[in-house]
Design a protein around this motif. Structure first.
Motif, PDB file in Angstrom:
ATOM      1  N   ALA A 235       0.830  -1.206   0.000  1.00 52.80           N
ATOM      2  CA  ALA A 235       0.000   0.000   0.000  1.00 52.80           C
ATOM      3  C   ALA A 235       0.869   1.263   0.000  1.00 52.80           C
ATOM      4  N   SER A 236       1.949   1.237   0.764  1.00 57.40           N
ATOM      5  CA  SER A 236       2.843   2.388   0.823  1.00 57.40           C
ATOM      6  C   SER A 236       3.571   2.584  -0.503  1.00 57.40           C
ATOM      7  N   ALA A 237       3.951   1.479  -1.157  1.00 57.22           N
ATOM      8  CA  ALA A 237       4.624   1.573  -2.451  1.00 57.22           C
ATOM      9  C   ALA A 237       3.686   2.160  -3.505  1.00 57.22           C
ATOM     10  N   MET A 238       2.423   1.757  -3.477  1.00 57.32           N
ATOM     11  CA  MET A 238       1.434   2.327  -4.399  1.00 57.32           C
ATOM     12  C   MET A 238       1.298   3.828  -4.159  1.00 57.32           C
ATOM     13  N   MET A 239       1.227   4.207  -2.913  1.00 53.36           N
ATOM     14  CA  MET A 239       1.085   5.615  -2.553  1.00 53.36           C
ATOM     15  C   MET A 239       2.309   6.407  -3.020  1.00 53.36           C
ATOM     16  N   PHE A 240       3.498   5.843  -2.830  1.00 47.37           N
ATOM     17  CA  PHE A 240       4.734   6.505  -3.246  1.00 47.37           C
ATOM     18  C   PHE A 240       4.733   6.750  -4.749  1.00 47.37           C
ATOM     19  N   GLY A 241       4.422   5.728  -5.526  1.00 42.57           N
ATOM     20  CA  GLY A 241       4.446   5.865  -6.980  1.00 42.57           C
ATOM     21  C   GLY A 241       3.379   6.814  -7.498  1.00 42.57           C
ATOM     22  N   LEU A 242       2.189   6.712  -6.954  1.00 40.24           N
ATOM     23  CA  LEU A 242       1.079   7.525  -7.439  1.00 40.24           C
ATOM     24  C   LEU A 242       1.274   9.007  -7.162  1.00 40.24           C
ATOM     25  N   ARG A 243       1.977   9.355  -6.098  1.00 37.45           N
ATOM     26  CA  ARG A 243       2.158  10.769  -5.783  1.00 37.45           C
ATOM     27  C   ARG A 243       3.048  11.495  -6.800  1.00 37.45           C
ATOM     28  N   PHE A 244       3.713  10.760  -7.648  1.00 38.31           N
ATOM     29  CA  PHE A 244       4.460  11.390  -8.731  1.00 38.31           C
ATOM     30  C   PHE A 244       3.588  11.600  -9.971  1.00 38.31           C
ATOM     31  N   CYS A 245       2.313  11.179  -9.883  1.00 37.92           N
ATOM     32  CA  CYS A 245       1.419  11.238 -11.043  1.00 37.92           C
ATOM     33  C   CYS A 245       0.379  12.350 -10.959  1.00 37.92           C
ATOM     34  N   ALA A 246       0.426  13.177  -9.912  1.00 38.17           N
ATOM     35  CA  ALA A 246      -0.595  14.207  -9.732  1.00 38.17           C
ATOM     36  C   ALA A 246      -0.636  15.161 -10.926  1.00 38.17           C
TER      37      ALA A 246
ATOM     38  N   ALA B  55      -6.835  -9.359  -0.399  1.00 37.44           N
ATOM     39  CA  ALA B  55      -6.303  -8.243   0.386  1.00 37.44           C
ATOM     40  C   ALA B  55      -5.477  -7.299  -0.484  1.00 37.44           C
ATOM     41  N   PHE B  56      -4.700  -7.833  -1.425  1.00 36.45           N
ATOM     42  CA  PHE B  56      -3.932  -6.977  -2.336  1.00 36.45           C
ATOM     43  C   PHE B  56      -4.876  -6.083  -3.143  1.00 36.45           C
ATOM     44  N   GLY B  57      -5.984  -6.667  -3.626  1.00 36.17           N
ATOM     45  CA  GLY B  57      -6.956  -5.881  -4.379  1.00 36.17           C
ATOM     46  C   GLY B  57      -7.564  -4.779  -3.542  1.00 36.17           C
ATOM     47  N   ALA B  58      -7.919  -5.103  -2.303  1.00 40.15           N
ATOM     48  CA  ALA B  58      -8.519  -4.109  -1.414  1.00 40.15           C
ATOM     49  C   ALA B  58      -7.530  -2.989  -1.093  1.00 40.15           C
ATOM     50  N   MET B  59      -6.279  -3.352  -0.831  1.00 39.67           N
ATOM     51  CA  MET B  59      -5.269  -2.345  -0.510  1.00 39.67           C
ATOM     52  C   MET B  59      -4.924  -1.477  -1.721  1.00 39.67           C
ATOM     53  N   LEU B  60      -5.015  -2.059  -2.922  1.00 39.40           N
ATOM     54  CA  LEU B  60      -4.790  -1.272  -4.133  1.00 39.40           C
ATOM     55  C   LEU B  60      -5.847  -0.171  -4.243  1.00 39.40           C
ATOM     56  N   ILE B  61      -7.113  -0.556  -4.055  1.00 34.52           N
ATOM     57  CA  ILE B  61      -8.207   0.419  -4.145  1.00 34.52           C
ATOM     58  C   ILE B  61      -8.067   1.477  -3.063  1.00 34.52           C
ATOM     59  N   TYR B  62      -7.789   1.040  -1.833  1.00 32.22           N
ATOM     60  CA  TYR B  62      -7.657   1.989  -0.725  1.00 32.22           C
ATOM     61  C   TYR B  62      -6.469   2.925  -0.935  1.00 32.22           C
ATOM     62  N   SER B  63      -5.368   2.403  -1.468  1.00 29.97           N
ATOM     63  CA  SER B  63      -4.173   3.215  -1.695  1.00 29.97           C
ATOM     64  C   SER B  63      -4.431   4.317  -2.710  1.00 29.97           C
ATOM     65  N   ILE B  64      -5.154   3.996  -3.775  1.00 28.73           N
ATOM     66  CA  ILE B  64      -5.519   5.020  -4.759  1.00 28.73           C
ATOM     67  C   ILE B  64      -6.334   6.111  -4.068  1.00 28.73           C
ATOM     68  N   GLY B  65      -7.195   5.699  -3.155  1.00 27.78           N
ATOM     69  CA  GLY B  65      -8.027   6.660  -2.454  1.00 27.78           C
ATOM     70  C   GLY B  65      -7.248   7.595  -1.555  1.00 27.78           C
ATOM     71  N   LYS B  66      -6.354   7.068  -0.751  1.00 24.66           N
ATOM     72  CA  LYS B  66      -5.710   7.904   0.269  1.00 24.66           C
ATOM     73  C   LYS B  66      -4.506   8.693  -0.250  1.00 24.66           C
ATOM     74  N   THR B  67      -4.010   8.349  -1.431  1.00 22.56           N
ATOM     75  CA  THR B  67      -2.743   8.890  -1.911  1.00 22.56           C
ATOM     76  C   THR B  67      -2.710  10.408  -1.995  1.00 22.56           C
ATOM     77  N   PHE B  68      -3.729  11.020  -2.599  1.00 22.02           N
ATOM     78  CA  PHE B  68      -3.642  12.433  -2.957  1.00 22.02           C
ATOM     79  C   PHE B  68      -4.291  13.374  -1.956  1.00 22.02           C
ATOM     80  N   PHE B  69      -4.916  12.838  -0.904  1.00 18.31           N
ATOM     81  CA  PHE B  69      -5.661  13.682   0.026  1.00 18.31           C
ATOM     82  C   PHE B  69      -4.813  14.809   0.617  1.00 18.31           C
ATOM     83  N   TRP B  70      -3.782  14.443   1.348  1.00 20.60           N
ATOM     84  CA  TRP B  70      -3.034  15.406   2.170  1.00 20.60           C
ATOM     85  C   TRP B  70      -2.350  16.484   1.327  1.00 20.60           C
ATOM     86  N   PRO B  71      -1.470  16.125   0.378  1.00 24.86           N
ATOM     87  CA  PRO B  71      -0.770  17.181  -0.362  1.00 24.86           C
ATOM     88  C   PRO B  71      -1.694  18.015  -1.247  1.00 24.86           C
ATOM     89  N   THR B  72      -2.745  17.397  -1.788  1.00 27.80           N
ATOM     90  CA  THR B  72      -3.658  18.159  -2.647  1.00 27.80           C
ATOM     91  C   THR B  72      -4.440  19.178  -1.833  1.00 27.80           C
TER      92      THR B  72
END
Length: 529
Positions: free
Chosen positions: A311-322, A360-377
């Motif tokens: 989940a953290s790796a997904m969040m790390f990668g996605l934050r470069f895609c804003a 669980a991987f599928g659920a964490m993938l969906i959740y990671s997409i959700g939480k990734t952009f909240f704080w910095p955006t």
């Protein structure tokens, strides 16, 4: 760019410490017999101190400069290590709890002071593309969590929890070196010579009331109920008299904001953003502080750690895609926040029903997409729409979110885990097992009823036994905790539901005024005229 990456390394150090602390929470419960609520309170202290660092730092950073705050944060990080590493086997539970709580609080105070530097610094350095670069800056948080989780996964029980936790000092030394000798820019508000009162006008009484409320909760529960009560042994700090003192602390802050802004009411939009960010704090960081343990309970500890890293790796990668999302999909920051809320809802509900690692991987993938952009955006939105607030508004917003985690998200999820586990046992006729294995003190949070919680040491012992070799009593405790964790995730999904409603209404608002766009101070003043 060196300043951007120095800020990146500073937040990475915070992520490493946070992740390692999550990974050793079970060892603390086993070693000192902590309940889920007590572990949650320690975790919450890892956010509460952040508020004071970021708010105080945000208020004075344009006056004293970034460099002095960096030095202060560096020294606080060293002090937090010295305090947190005091507890050892055989120490009284209350003494161990107090040292871990204060040490963790000091750690978060250092983190907040650093973020009071990093957020306005990056917003000032990249005024034309704040969403993109603030997301890059905050990609360091999941990067730190990944490193911390890999450390605990690699060394496991072969290293003491103290040796593991001390490793966050490595990136601390690195960020100190990267900041050393650098010159720093000034924010647009500071460059124009705006006074603190002028910077605070958009915050006003409305924004001050939000911050004052969370300051009241901190003074009452964390400071009074945990720190001062633990130091003195006096019940005065949980009495009605102390409650009045805590109310005075919150009201005093509100009065200070009112006076310094000449009783400006504040902008309604900034007030709404403050409320939304308080929910984000409890959702993103509160859930992060428990998600590894929850997944580890439902599946296995090693799988829980792997899922946390994923989940953290997904969040790390996605934050470069804003930037790509804004540029190619033509999503405004508000649209990004609304869509993320929908993903977070779906992810938490999916996580509550997993029975195998693939699900669980599928659920964490969906959740990671959700939480990734909240704080910095959210930080970008405030910087875009309220440039006259300088570092103050984004610092206050971050502080509010962290206090929300410390007083609501972290301990609230810990209490929920205790309560839902106990309710499952009672509903299944296992009250006698619960009573025989309950913690010394009941689990109680805010004004919710006190519940009998399973003793952390006994629960960890039960879970350490292979499933096919557990006694009926151990099996009942382990299964009850799994059921409690599932209900906890479903309850947690109420937070992004509330956020989705807020962001949908803001989408309608910005559509009614011609769309979302960043403002300069001159444009902001013209819009108010």
């Amino acid at each position: 760019m060196r300043l951007l990456w120095a800020g990146f390394m500073a937040i990475l150090a915070a992520g490493v410490g946070f992740s390692i602390r999550n990974g050793i929470g079970g060892q603390w419960a086993s070693l000192f017999g902590f309940t889920g609520l007590q572990v949650g309170l320690i975790g919450g202290a890892g956010f509460s101190g952040f508020c004071f660092g970021i708010i105080i730092g945000g208020v004075i950073v344009d006056r004293i400069g970034y460099g002095k705050l960096v030095v202060t944060a560096f020294l606080l990080h060293l002090l937090s290590a010295a305090i947190t590493l005091i507890p050892s086997a055989g120490m009284a539970q209350q003494s161990a709890f107090l040292a871990l709580f204060i040490g963790t609080f000091t750690f978060s105070l250092a983190n907040g002071t650093l973020e009071a530097v990093a957020n306005p610094l990056v917003a000032t350095l990249f005024p034309e593309n704040r969403t993109h670069y603030l997301n890059i800056l905050h990609a360091s948080w999941p990067a730190g969590m990944i490193l911390g989780a890999l450390i605990t996964l690699a060394v496991g029980s072969s290293w003491s929890w103290k040796a593991q936790l001390a490793l966050y000092l490595v990136p601390t030394v690195i960020y100190g070196f990267m900041f050393f000798g650098q010159s720093f820019p000034r924010s647009e508000a500071s460059a124009k010579g705006l006074s603190l009162g002028e910077m605070m006008k958009d915050v006003g009484i409305l924004g001050g009331a939000v911050a004052g409320f969370f300051l009241y909760l901190f003074t009452r529960d964390a400071l009074g109920g945990n720190i001062l009560r633990g130091l003195t042994g006096s019940d005065f700090f949980v009495s009605a008299n102390w409650n009045y003192i805590s109310m005075a602390a919150g009201a005093g802050f509100l009065l200070w904001v009112a006076v310094i802004t000449k009783f400006a009411i504040g902008h309604w939009l900034l007030f709404v953003l403050f409320l939304a960010h308080s929910i984000i704090g409890s959702l993103e960081l509160g859930t992060d502080s428990w998600i590894e343990a929850i997944n580890g309970t439902i599946l296995s500890p090693s799988e829980g750690k792997i899922l946390f890293i994923f989940a953290s790796a997904m969040m790390f990668g996605l934050r470069f895609c804003a930037h790509w999302i804004e540029d190619k999909l033509k999503f405004s920051p508000i649209t990004i926040l609304f869509v993320c809320s929908l993903f977070a809802i779906a992810g938490l509900y999916a996580a509550s029903g997993v029975t195998a690692i693939g699900m669980a991987f599928g659920a964490m993938l969906i959740y990671s997409i959700g939480k990734t952009f909240f704080w910095p955006t959210m930080l970008a939105v405030v910087s875009d729409r309220f440039p006259s607030t300088g570092a103050v508004a984004i610092s206050m917003m971050g502080g509010i979110a962290m206090l929300s985690v410390g007083q609501l998200g972290g301990p609230g999820l810990g209490y929920g885990k205790d309560r839902f586990t106990a309710e499952h046992m009672k509903a299944n006729g296992q009250t006698a097992i619960l009573e025989a294995n309950k913690a010394e003190k009941p689990s109680q949070w805010l004004e919710f009823e006190a519940v009998s919680a399973l003793d952390g040491k006994k629960l960890e012992e039960a879970k350490s036994v292979a499933a096919d070799k557990r006694t009926p009593e151990q099996k009942a405790m382990a299964e009850a905790e799994i059921a409690g964790c599932r209900k906890l995730l479903r309850t947690d999904a109420m937070l992004p539901i509330g956020m989705a409603v807020i962001y949908l209404l803001l989408l309608f608002y910005f559509k009614s005024i011609g769309g979302y766009k960043p403002l300069t101070i001159a444009e902001e003043e013209a819009a108010k005229a």
